[in-house]
Motif scaffolding. Structure first.
Motif, PDB file in Angstrom:
ATOM      1  N   LEU A 150     -47.091  50.238   5.482  1.00 15.05           N
ATOM      2  CA  LEU A 150     -46.287  49.155   6.041  1.00 15.05           C
ATOM      3  C   LEU A 150     -46.046  48.063   5.006  1.00 15.05           C
ATOM      4  CD1 LEU A 150     -48.128  48.801   9.473  1.00 15.05           C
ATOM      5  CD2 LEU A 150     -45.972  50.019   9.031  1.00 15.05           C
ATOM      6  N   ARG A 151     -44.937  47.349   5.200  1.00  8.97           N
ATOM      7  CA  ARG A 151     -44.587  46.205   4.353  1.00  8.97           C
ATOM      8  C   ARG A 151     -44.729  44.933   5.186  1.00  8.97           C
ATOM      9  NH1 ARG A 151     -38.628  47.908   3.583  1.00  8.97           N
ATOM     10  NH2 ARG A 151     -39.067  48.215   5.799  1.00  8.97           N
ATOM     11  N   ALA A 152     -45.363  43.922   4.596  1.00  8.28           N
ATOM     12  CA  ALA A 152     -45.708  42.719   5.353  1.00  8.28           C
ATOM     13  C   ALA A 152     -45.122  41.477   4.716  1.00  8.28           C
ATOM     14  CB  ALA A 152     -47.232  42.576   5.434  1.00  8.28           C
ATOM     15  N   ILE A 153     -44.994  40.435   5.544  1.00  7.88           N
ATOM     16  CA  ILE A 153     -44.734  39.088   5.049  1.00  7.88           C
ATOM     17  C   ILE A 153     -45.809  38.189   5.641  1.00  7.88           C
ATOM     18  CG2 ILE A 153     -43.090  38.554   6.908  1.00  7.88           C
ATOM     19  CD1 ILE A 153     -41.604  36.752   4.922  1.00  7.88           C
ATOM     20  N   THR A 154     -46.324  37.267   4.843  1.00  8.05           N
ATOM     21  CA  THR A 154     -47.340  36.336   5.330  1.00  8.05           C
ATOM     22  C   THR A 154     -47.022  34.929   4.849  1.00  8.05           C
ATOM     23  OG1 THR A 154     -49.719  35.997   5.606  1.00  8.05           O
ATOM     24  CG2 THR A 154     -48.953  36.641   3.397  1.00  8.05           C
ATOM     25  N   GLY A 180     -55.176  52.613   3.100  1.00  2.00           N
ATOM     26  CA  GLY A 180     -54.025  53.227   2.451  1.00  2.00           C
ATOM     27  C   GLY A 180     -52.752  53.063   3.241  1.00  2.00           C
ATOM     28  N   ARG A 181     -52.654  51.985   4.045  1.00  5.46           N
ATOM     29  CA  ARG A 181     -51.498  51.791   4.923  1.00  5.46           C
ATOM     30  C   ARG A 181     -50.787  50.460   4.658  1.00  5.46           C
ATOM     31  NH1 ARG A 181     -52.058  56.330   5.095  1.00  5.46           N
ATOM     32  NH2 ARG A 181     -52.282  57.736   6.894  1.00  5.46           N
ATOM     33  N   LEU A 182     -50.904  49.948   3.460  1.00 10.48           N
ATOM     34  CA  LEU A 182     -50.188  48.727   3.081  1.00 10.48           C
ATOM     35  C   LEU A 182     -49.411  48.999   1.804  1.00 10.48           C
ATOM     36  CD1 LEU A 182     -49.690  45.741   3.804  1.00 10.48           C
ATOM     37  CD2 LEU A 182     -51.586  45.161   2.281  1.00 10.48           C
ATOM     38  N   GLU A 183     -48.089  48.932   1.919  1.00 11.75           N
ATOM     39  CA  GLU A 183     -47.231  49.238   0.777  1.00 11.75           C
ATOM     40  C   GLU A 183     -46.963  48.009  -0.084  1.00 11.75           C
ATOM     41  OE1 GLU A 183     -42.551  50.480   0.146  1.00 11.75           O
ATOM     42  OE2 GLU A 183     -43.674  51.423   1.795  1.00 11.75           O
ATOM     43  N   MET A 184     -46.658  46.865   0.556  1.00  8.09           N
ATOM     44  CA  MET A 184     -46.221  45.682  -0.178  1.00  8.09           C
ATOM     45  C   MET A 184     -46.371  44.461   0.710  1.00  8.09           C
ATOM     46  SD  MET A 184     -44.577  43.946  -2.602  1.00  8.09           S
ATOM     47  CE  MET A 184     -43.825  45.153  -3.704  1.00  8.09           C
ATOM     48  N   VAL A 185     -46.672  43.319   0.072  1.00  5.36           N
ATOM     49  CA  VAL A 185     -46.758  42.054   0.793  1.00  5.36           C
ATOM     50  C   VAL A 185     -45.787  41.058   0.164  1.00  5.36           C
ATOM     51  CG1 VAL A 185     -48.230  40.165   1.568  1.00  5.36           C
ATOM     52  CG2 VAL A 185     -49.196  42.473   1.300  1.00  5.36           C
ATOM     53  N   HIS A 186     -44.944  40.436   0.977  1.00  7.01           N
ATOM     54  CA  HIS A 186     -44.125  39.305   0.552  1.00  7.01           C
ATOM     55  C   HIS A 186     -44.892  38.036   0.908  1.00  7.01           C
ATOM     56  CE1 HIS A 186     -40.078  41.085  -0.440  1.00  7.01           C
ATOM     57  NE2 HIS A 186     -40.704  42.120   0.092  1.00  7.01           N
ATOM     58  N   VAL A 187     -45.183  37.226  -0.092  1.00  3.87           N
ATOM     59  CA  VAL A 187     -46.006  36.028   0.079  1.00  3.87           C
ATOM     60  C   VAL A 187     -45.115  34.796  -0.018  1.00  3.87           C
ATOM     61  CG1 VAL A 187     -47.954  34.702  -0.823  1.00  3.87           C
ATOM     62  CG2 VAL A 187     -47.968  37.212  -0.972  1.00  3.87           C
ATOM     63  N   ASP A 188     -44.969  34.071   1.088  1.00  2.00           N
ATOM     64  CA  ASP A 188     -44.243  32.798   1.036  1.00  2.00           C
ATOM     65  C   ASP A 188     -45.051  31.787   0.225  1.00  2.00           C
ATOM     66  OD1 ASP A 188     -42.360  33.937   2.650  1.00  2.00           O
ATOM     67  OD2 ASP A 188     -42.903  32.821   4.452  1.00  2.00           O
ATOM     68  N   GLN A 205     -54.053  39.495  -5.960  1.00  2.18           N
ATOM     69  CA  GLN A 205     -54.175  40.028  -7.319  1.00  2.18           C
ATOM     70  C   GLN A 205     -55.597  40.497  -7.592  1.00  2.18           C
ATOM     71  OE1 GLN A 205     -53.544  37.310 -10.709  1.00  2.18           O
ATOM     72  NE2 GLN A 205     -52.121  38.847 -11.502  1.00  2.18           N
ATOM     73  N   ARG A 206     -56.587  39.693  -7.189  1.00  2.00           N
ATOM     74  CA  ARG A 206     -57.984  40.074  -7.386  1.00  2.00           C
ATOM     75  C   ARG A 206     -58.334  41.336  -6.605  1.00  2.00           C
ATOM     76  NH1 ARG A 206     -61.936  35.716  -8.618  1.00  2.00           N
ATOM     77  NH2 ARG A 206     -63.237  36.572  -6.956  1.00  2.00           N
ATOM     78  N   ASP A 207     -57.682  41.519  -5.450  1.00  2.00           N
ATOM     79  CA  ASP A 207     -57.982  42.680  -4.607  1.00  2.00           C
ATOM     80  C   ASP A 207     -57.107  43.887  -4.942  1.00  2.00           C
ATOM     81  OD1 ASP A 207     -59.967  41.311  -3.259  1.00  2.00           O
ATOM     82  OD2 ASP A 207     -58.625  40.608  -1.672  1.00  2.00           O
ATOM     83  N   GLY A 208     -56.225  43.749  -5.922  1.00  2.00           N
ATOM     84  CA  GLY A 208     -55.399  44.864  -6.337  1.00  2.00           C
ATOM     85  C   GLY A 208     -54.346  45.271  -5.329  1.00  2.00           C
ATOM     86  N   ILE A 209     -53.819  44.297  -4.574  1.00  2.00           N
ATOM     87  CA  ILE A 209     -52.814  44.577  -3.544  1.00  2.00           C
ATOM     88  C   ILE A 209     -51.437  44.198  -4.064  1.00  2.00           C
ATOM     89  CG2 ILE A 209     -52.037  44.007  -1.214  1.00  2.00           C
ATOM     90  CD1 ILE A 209     -54.953  43.488  -0.476  1.00  2.00           C
ATOM     91  N   ASP A 210     -50.509  45.136  -4.022  1.00  2.00           N
ATOM     92  CA  ASP A 210     -49.162  44.922  -4.550  1.00  2.00           C
ATOM     93  C   ASP A 210     -48.455  43.842  -3.725  1.00  2.00           C
ATOM     94  OD1 ASP A 210     -46.983  45.281  -6.195  1.00  2.00           O
ATOM     95  OD2 ASP A 210     -46.216  47.023  -5.097  1.00  2.00           O
ATOM     96  N   HIS A 211     -47.834  42.878  -4.409  1.00  2.00           N
ATOM     97  CA  HIS A 211     -47.182  41.784  -3.690  1.00  2.00           C
ATOM     98  C   HIS A 211     -46.158  41.108  -4.575  1.00  2.00           C
ATOM     99  CE1 HIS A 211     -50.224  39.602  -6.019  1.00  2.00           C
ATOM    100  NE2 HIS A 211     -49.505  38.502  -5.833  1.00  2.00           N
ATOM    101  N   VAL A 212     -45.280  40.344  -3.924  1.00  2.00           N
ATOM    102  CA  VAL A 212     -44.356  39.451  -4.617  1.00  2.00           C
ATOM    103  C   VAL A 212     -44.452  38.086  -3.951  1.00  2.00           C
ATOM    104  CG1 VAL A 212     -42.742  41.224  -5.406  1.00  2.00           C
ATOM    105  CG2 VAL A 212     -42.428  40.172  -3.143  1.00  2.00           C
ATOM    106  N   VAL A 213     -44.222  37.042  -4.734  1.00  2.00           N
ATOM    107  CA  VAL A 213     -44.179  35.676  -4.215  1.00  2.00           C
ATOM    108  C   VAL A 213     -42.726  35.272  -4.051  1.00  2.00           C
ATOM    109  CG1 VAL A 213     -44.714  33.271  -4.726  1.00  2.00           C
ATOM    110  CG2 VAL A 213     -46.386  35.058  -5.247  1.00  2.00           C
ATOM    111  N   GLN A 214     -42.412  34.590  -2.958  1.00  2.00           N
ATOM    112  CA  GLN A 214     -41.048  34.129  -2.738  1.00  2.00           C
ATOM    113  C   GLN A 214     -41.073  32.695  -2.207  1.00  2.00           C
ATOM    114  OE1 GLN A 214     -39.689  37.052   0.115  1.00  2.00           O
ATOM    115  NE2 GLN A 214     -40.436  35.887   1.853  1.00  2.00           N
ATOM    116  N   CYS A 215     -39.970  31.974  -2.418  1.00  2.00           N
ATOM    117  CA  CYS A 215     -39.886  30.619  -1.879  1.00  2.00           C
ATOM    118  C   CYS A 215     -39.772  30.700  -0.354  1.00  2.00           C
ATOM    119  CB  CYS A 215     -38.713  29.867  -2.482  1.00  2.00           C
ATOM    120  SG  CYS A 215     -37.090  30.522  -2.088  1.00  2.00           S
TER     121      CYS A 215
END
Length: 348
Positions: A150-154, A180-188, A205-215
């Motif tokens: 799944l892909r998430a936003i938080t 193994g069920r988290l593909e990507m996180v969008h971080v506001d 980043q410390r937990d090795g979870i793929d993510h991007v930061v967005q405004c």
């Protein structure tokens, strides 16, 4: 796993409250050792320690600190009680701070040893609650959306930095990652103080979870473009009808999620539920300094004389929330006017 708050007792020394100063992250991992009421209140108000569950632990250990200071300085009982009240209301929106202080203050008559044991219990129970709600939240999401990555936003920071340990909304993300069920996180990025980009991204980043930061302004577009499958946030207070207060900008995420037809999930320990507050209309919204909006790195970016409106929180109505997850289970709010959370304990 980072520890935002812990009680330490150096050899031969009086115990102190050690905090990871979150205003210095991610550039510096600076520790604070708190031994007075004024030091603790300052740390709370400038967000060196923050996050509803972590504030609950801070309130709990604050009673210990106040009792220590009272013994050192010869305070009378009224002075001590006033100091504990100052700690409990150092920030008005999050219910956990006052809850933690009051819970421990209730056993103050039993002496320092009992008070410290109760404060430890608050922190220990918070970690256990976070781990359980993370499991329940992950189960609900996979049952609702299918057993797939799944892909998430938080929005905001809800990891170990915001709690005694593990995390709430972030804990659900971590649980999905471990399965193994988290593909990507969008971080506001999250105002105030950019807690998403500075803190959540640091933990991911410390937990090795793929993510991007967005405004924050990109959140609605990210959702409506179909780039995420669900939204998950924490809560500083959840009212009896299921309205939830969280960092400013949460309502916009909820509205976009409703329009896109994806789940908007609120995750928090049950200590964040305020059964005595009927609806979100009754929640006091903390407003913070103009400088947090009008300055960057201490340099003004606005014309002289400009004022700022800087609320730290907003309240998401319950009908925009697909699920509220606590360690006690998952509640799916509806438009019904019946309270979701009934009073089970007395909170003075």
């Amino acid at each position: 796993m980072a520890r935002a708050i812990e009680w330490i007792e150096p050899d031969g020394a009086v115990g102190v409250l050690r905090l990871l100063d979150q205003t210095a992250l991610p550039l510096e991992e600076r520790m604070l050792e708190i031994s007075s009421v004024d030091e603790l209140i300052d740390a709370i108000q400038r967000l060196a320690v923050r996050g509803a569950p972590a504030l609950g632990a801070a309130g709990a250990y604050g009673v210990v600190i106040a009792m220590q200071q009272a013994a050192r300085e010869g305070w009378d009982q009224q002075h001590l009680a006033d100091a504990i009240t100052r700690i409990a209301y150092a920030r008005p929106t999050a219910v956990n701070l006052a809850w933690g202080a009051r819970r421990v203050d209730a056993v103050r008559g039993g002496g320092m040893e009992l008070v410290l044991l109760e404060a430890h219990a608050v922190a220990r129970e918070d970690e256990a609650a976070n781990r359980e709600l993370s499991r329940l939240g992950a189960d609900w999401l996979l049952a609702t959306l299918g057993d797939r990555p799944l892909r998430a936003i938080t929005h905001c920071n809800t990891g170990a930095l915001a709690t005694s340990a593990w995390g709430t909304a972030y804990g659900i993300l971590r649980e999905l990652h471990d399965r193994g069920r988290l593909e990507m996180v969008h971080v506001d990025e999250t105002r105030p103080l950019l807690q998403g980009v500075r803190l959540t991204s640091w933990e991911l980043q410390r937990d090795g979870i793929d993510h991007v930061v967005q405004c924050d302004g990109a959140a609605a577009s990210t959702i409506l473009r179909g780039l995420v499958d669900f939204a998950v946030i924490g809560a500083d207070r959840i009212t009896a009808n299921g309205d939830a207060a969280n960092k400013i900008g949460s309502v916009g995420v909820a509205l976009a999620a409703k329009r896109a037809g994806i789940p908007f999930v609120v995750a928090a320990p049950y200590s964040s539920v305020d059964e005595r507050t009927a609806t979100g209309d009754e929640i006091e919204i903390e407003e913070r300094s103009d400088a947090e909006v009008l300055q960057f790195g201490g340099v003004s970016v606005a014309a002289p004389g400009v004022r700022a409106f800087n609320p730290a929180f907003d309240v998401t109505p319950h009908d925009l929330i697909a699920a509220i997850v606590t360690e006690r289970g998952v509640v799916e709010p509806s438009d019904a006017d019946v309270p979701l959370f009934m009073t089970e304990t007395t909170r003075d």
